[in-house]
Scaffold this motif. Sequence first.
Motif, PDB file in Angstrom:
ATOM      1  N   GLU A  22       0.833  -1.211   0.000  1.00 51.11           N
ATOM      2  CA  GLU A  22       0.000   0.000   0.000  1.00 51.11           C
ATOM      3  C   GLU A  22       0.867   1.261   0.000  1.00 51.11           C
ATOM      4  O   GLU A  22       0.582   2.232  -0.713  1.00 51.11           O
ATOM      5  N   LEU A  23       1.942   1.247   0.774  1.00 52.52           N
ATOM      6  CA  LEU A  23       2.816   2.425   0.851  1.00 52.52           C
ATOM      7  C   LEU A  23       3.533   2.675  -0.471  1.00 52.52           C
ATOM      8  O   LEU A  23       3.646   3.811  -0.916  1.00 52.52           O
ATOM      9  N   LEU A  24       4.010   1.608  -1.128  1.00 53.97           N
ATOM     10  CA  LEU A  24       4.687   1.792  -2.409  1.00 53.97           C
ATOM     11  C   LEU A  24       3.708   2.284  -3.474  1.00 53.97           C
ATOM     12  O   LEU A  24       4.047   3.136  -4.293  1.00 53.97           O
ATOM     13  N   LYS A  25       2.469   1.798  -3.435  1.00 51.44           N
ATOM     14  CA  LYS A  25       1.431   2.286  -4.356  1.00 51.44           C
ATOM     15  C   LYS A  25       1.244   3.795  -4.190  1.00 51.44           C
ATOM     16  O   LYS A  25       0.979   4.508  -5.150  1.00 51.44           O
ATOM     17  N   GLY A  26       1.395   4.265  -2.954  1.00 44.90           N
ATOM     18  CA  GLY A  26       1.230   5.690  -2.663  1.00 44.90           C
ATOM     19  C   GLY A  26       2.251   6.575  -3.365  1.00 44.90           C
ATOM     20  O   GLY A  26       2.050   7.777  -3.490  1.00 44.90           O
ATOM     21  N   LEU A  27       3.356   5.987  -3.838  1.00 39.50           N
ATOM     22  CA  LEU A  27       4.357   6.767  -4.581  1.00 39.50           C
ATOM     23  C   LEU A  27       4.030   6.835  -6.080  1.00 39.50           C
ATOM     24  O   LEU A  27       4.795   7.396  -6.852  1.00 39.50           O
ATOM     25  N   GLU A 172       8.688  10.798  16.684  1.00 41.49           N
ATOM     26  CA  GLU A 172       9.822  11.598  16.224  1.00 41.49           C
ATOM     27  C   GLU A 172      10.363  10.891  14.990  1.00 41.49           C
ATOM     28  O   GLU A 172      11.064   9.894  15.104  1.00 41.49           O
ATOM     29  N   GLY A 173       9.963  11.381  13.813  1.00 42.75           N
ATOM     30  CA  GLY A 173      10.361  10.735  12.568  1.00 42.75           C
ATOM     31  C   GLY A 173       9.148  10.374  11.736  1.00 42.75           C
ATOM     32  O   GLY A 173       8.049  10.884  11.952  1.00 42.75           O
ATOM     33  N   SER A 174       9.347   9.454  10.812  1.00 42.89           N
ATOM     34  CA  SER A 174       8.322   9.113   9.823  1.00 42.89           C
ATOM     35  C   SER A 174       7.309   8.088  10.338  1.00 42.89           C
ATOM     36  O   SER A 174       7.671   7.009  10.802  1.00 42.89           O
ATOM     37  N   TYR A 175       6.039   8.432  10.203  1.00 44.11           N
ATOM     38  CA  TYR A 175       4.933   7.512  10.509  1.00 44.11           C
ATOM     39  C   TYR A 175       4.999   6.290   9.598  1.00 44.11           C
ATOM     40  O   TYR A 175       4.819   5.159  10.030  1.00 44.11           O
ATOM     41  N   PHE A 176       5.271   6.530   8.311  1.00 44.08           N
ATOM     42  CA  PHE A 176       5.286   5.430   7.332  1.00 44.08           C
ATOM     43  C   PHE A 176       6.428   4.460   7.598  1.00 44.08           C
ATOM     44  O   PHE A 176       6.316   3.270   7.320  1.00 44.08           O
ATOM     45  N   PRO A 182      10.004   3.448   4.764  1.00 48.76           N
ATOM     46  CA  PRO A 182      10.254   4.896   4.803  1.00 48.76           C
ATOM     47  C   PRO A 182      10.158   5.464   3.383  1.00 48.76           C
ATOM     48  O   PRO A 182      11.155   5.677   2.710  1.00 48.76           O
ATOM     49  N   VAL A 183       8.928   5.682   2.938  1.00 55.89           N
ATOM     50  CA  VAL A 183       8.684   6.027   1.530  1.00 55.89           C
ATOM     51  C   VAL A 183       9.350   7.333   1.107  1.00 55.89           C
ATOM     52  O   VAL A 183       9.757   7.478  -0.044  1.00 55.89           O
ATOM     53  N   HIS A 184       9.499   8.285   2.034  1.00 59.54           N
ATOM     54  CA  HIS A 184      10.160   9.555   1.678  1.00 59.54           C
ATOM     55  C   HIS A 184      11.613   9.295   1.273  1.00 59.54           C
ATOM     56  O   HIS A 184      12.098   9.837   0.285  1.00 59.54           O
ATOM     57  N   LYS A 185      12.293   8.432   2.007  1.00 57.02           N
ATOM     58  CA  LYS A 185      13.687   8.103   1.675  1.00 57.02           C
ATOM     59  C   LYS A 185      13.760   7.213   0.444  1.00 57.02           C
ATOM     60  O   LYS A 185      14.656   7.357  -0.382  1.00 57.02           O
ATOM     61  N   LEU A 186      12.831   6.261   0.338  1.00 56.85           N
ATOM     62  CA  LEU A 186      12.818   5.362  -0.816  1.00 56.85           C
ATOM     63  C   LEU A 186      12.659   6.161  -2.108  1.00 56.85           C
ATOM     64  O   LEU A 186      13.356   5.919  -3.099  1.00 56.85           O
ATOM     65  N   TYR A 187      11.759   7.129  -2.111  1.00 58.14           N
ATOM     66  CA  TYR A 187      11.538   7.978  -3.282  1.00 58.14           C
ATOM     67  C   TYR A 187      12.836   8.686  -3.680  1.00 58.14           C
ATOM     68  O   TYR A 187      13.240   8.645  -4.837  1.00 58.14           O
ATOM     69  N   GLU A 188      13.499   9.309  -2.698  1.00 58.74           N
ATOM     70  CA  GLU A 188      14.760  10.020  -2.976  1.00 58.74           C
ATOM     71  C   GLU A 188      15.835   9.066  -3.520  1.00 58.74           C
ATOM     72  O   GLU A 188      16.564   9.397  -4.443  1.00 58.74           O
ATOM     73  N   GLU A 189      15.919   7.894  -2.931  1.00 57.96           N
ATOM     74  CA  GLU A 189      16.947   6.921  -3.363  1.00 57.96           C
ATOM     75  C   GLU A 189      16.643   6.392  -4.766  1.00 57.96           C
ATOM     76  O   GLU A 189      17.568   6.159  -5.549  1.00 57.96           O
ATOM     77  N   LEU A 190      15.376   6.190  -5.076  1.00 57.23           N
ATOM     78  CA  LEU A 190      15.037   5.713  -6.434  1.00 57.23           C
ATOM     79  C   LEU A 190      15.363   6.771  -7.479  1.00 57.23           C
ATOM     80  O   LEU A 190      15.750   6.444  -8.602  1.00 57.23           O
TER      81      LEU A 190
END
Length: 193
Positions: A22-27, A172-176, A182-190
Amino acid sequence: MLSKKLKNKHIILASGSPRRQELLKGLDIDFSIKVKSIDEVYPQSLKAEEITNYLAELKAEAFDNLLKDNEIVITSDTIVWHQDKPLEKPKNEAQAIEMLQELSNKVHKVITSVCIKSNDKQKVFFDVTKVHFKALTNNEISYYVKKYKPFDKAGSYGIQEWIGFIGVTKLEGSYFNVMGLPVHKLYEELLIF
């Protein structure tokens, strides 16, 4: 929205977790799911993110020599780190109750590592979120474990479930990241992979 070089890539999520899917679909990324069964065993000398990094890489190793040139596989692993030890998935109801009693009225860390792998390169990264729990009553813990059966979740809880709604007082940090990716970091790394 991902870079042009990723447009021609086929992304594989190596996870049976509905939450990670579900989280990856969100990207807004097209991907398929392929799960390889591995023994999630790690050297006992490892601590915190060393454990999750090791397991994320181990899961990616299962795809060695199986990826096509245009394929990228994403693997990940999540643990709850509390009082200098990992709280993994509980084996039964008693263990789940015990873990939640341990987390009650305390702060713990949720660590998720991600490995992105293609035939010619690999990148491993992790994220840490501090989770603050209120003092949970035995009735609240028992109700949650009986109703939600959190036996597939590190630390015996899903933040997106009832116990998260009533028990988590601060993050303190990412809910996801706590949900398992950690979709915010995954997006940046991709974008730079």
